[in-house]
Design a protein around this motif. Structure first.
Motif, PDB file in Angstrom:
ATOM      1  N   ARG A   1      59.581   5.561  53.973  1.00 41.58           N
ATOM      2  CA  ARG A   1      59.700   4.465  53.037  1.00 41.58           C
ATOM      3  C   ARG A   1      58.853   3.293  53.507  1.00 41.58           C
ATOM      4  O   ARG A   1      58.942   2.869  54.654  1.00 41.58           O
TER       5      ARG A   1
ATOM      6  N   SER B   1      59.110   0.244  52.819  1.00 39.75           N
ATOM      7  CA  SER B   1      59.861  -0.987  53.001  1.00 39.75           C
ATOM      8  C   SER B   1      60.379  -1.154  54.435  1.00 39.75           C
ATOM      9  O   SER B   1      60.819  -2.226  54.802  1.00 39.75           O
ATOM     10  N   ARG B   2      60.310  -0.119  55.248  1.00 40.17           N
ATOM     11  CA  ARG B   2      60.765  -0.223  56.631  1.00 40.17           C
ATOM     12  C   ARG B   2      59.750  -0.991  57.465  1.00 40.17           C
ATOM     13  O   ARG B   2      58.553  -0.782  57.351  1.00 40.17           O
ATOM     14  N   SER B   3      60.256  -1.835  58.330  1.00 38.83           N
ATOM     15  CA  SER B   3      59.371  -2.553  59.243  1.00 38.83           C
ATOM     16  C   SER B   3      58.866  -1.597  60.315  1.00 38.83           C
ATOM     17  O   SER B   3      59.446  -0.526  60.541  1.00 38.83           O
TER      18      SER B   3
ATOM     19  N   SER C   1      61.602  -0.945  62.907  1.00 42.04           N
ATOM     20  CA  SER C   1      62.660  -0.017  62.490  1.00 42.04           C
ATOM     21  C   SER C   1      62.125   1.416  62.423  1.00 42.04           C
ATOM     22  O   SER C   1      62.848   2.358  62.739  1.00 42.04           O
ATOM     23  N   ARG C   2      60.856   1.589  62.045  1.00 39.12           N
ATOM     24  CA  ARG C   2      60.271   2.934  62.026  1.00 39.12           C
ATOM     25  C   ARG C   2      60.177   3.494  63.438  1.00 39.12           C
ATOM     26  O   ARG C   2      60.443   4.675  63.660  1.00 39.12           O
TER      27      ARG C   2
END
Length: 140
Positions: free
Chosen positions: A2, A4-6, A9-10
Motif C-alpha cells: 500500500r 499510504s504506508r510510510s 512502517s514498511r
C-alpha cells in the motif's frame, strides 16, 4: 504494498515478516538457479518456473506465499491467484515469525475437527473471503 504506508512502517512490516520471507527467498534462489524467473508485484517477489514449478507440481498448488515471496507454477497462475496470495502476504505481515507455525496449527485443528486440512484452514478461509473468492463446493 500500500502506497499510504510510510517508509518506516514498511521497514517494520518487512522486518517482522522476514523470517518467513527468508524461507521463500531460499526457494526463490533455487527457482532462479534452475532456470526460473522472478518479478515484483504489489510489494512481493514472485517466482515461477524451475524449482517453483517442480514444487507446485509435487505439492499440488498453483501458488504459495512465504512472507513477501510468492512461488507459482507459472506466470499465469501467479496472475490469477495474486489477490488470494496477497492476503497471505498481509497475514505474514501480521503474524511475523509465528505465521508458518500458526498456519500448520490451523491445518491440524481443521483436520482434527474432521474438516479439510487446507480448505478449512482459518488462513485459507480468510484469504478466500478477503480476496472475494466464493466459499463452498467447487471453490478453491
Amino acid at each position: 504494498m500500500r502506497s499510504s504506508r510510510s517508509l518506516a512502517s514498511r521497514i517494520v512490516v518487512y522486518s517482522w515478516a522476514a523470517p518467513t520471507t527468508m524461507v521463500g527467498l531460499i526457494a526463490g534462489g533455487l527457482t532462479l538457479a534452475t532456470g526460473g524467473r522472478s518479478r515484483v508485484r504489489e510489494g512481493a517477489l514472485e517466482f515461477h518456473g524451475g524449482f517453483a514449478t517442480w514444487m507446485a507440481r509435487g505439492l499440488g498448488f498453483g501458488a504459495m506465499t512465504l512472507g513477501h515471496v510468492i512461488l507459482g507454477y507459472d506466470g499465469w497462475w501467479l496472475d490469477v491467484l495474486r489477490p488470494h496470495e496477497q492476503v497471505h502476504v498481509r497475514q505474514a505481515e501480521r503474524w511475523g515469525i509465528a505465521f508458518l507455525p500458526a498456519y500448520l496449527v490451523a491445518s491440524v485443528l481443521a483436520w482434527g475437527a474432521g474438516n479439510h486440512y487446507y480448505h478449512d484452514n482459518w488462513f485459507e478461509r480468510d484469504a478466500r473471503a478477503r480476496s472475494g473468492e466464493r466459499e463452498g463446493p467447487g471453490a478453491t
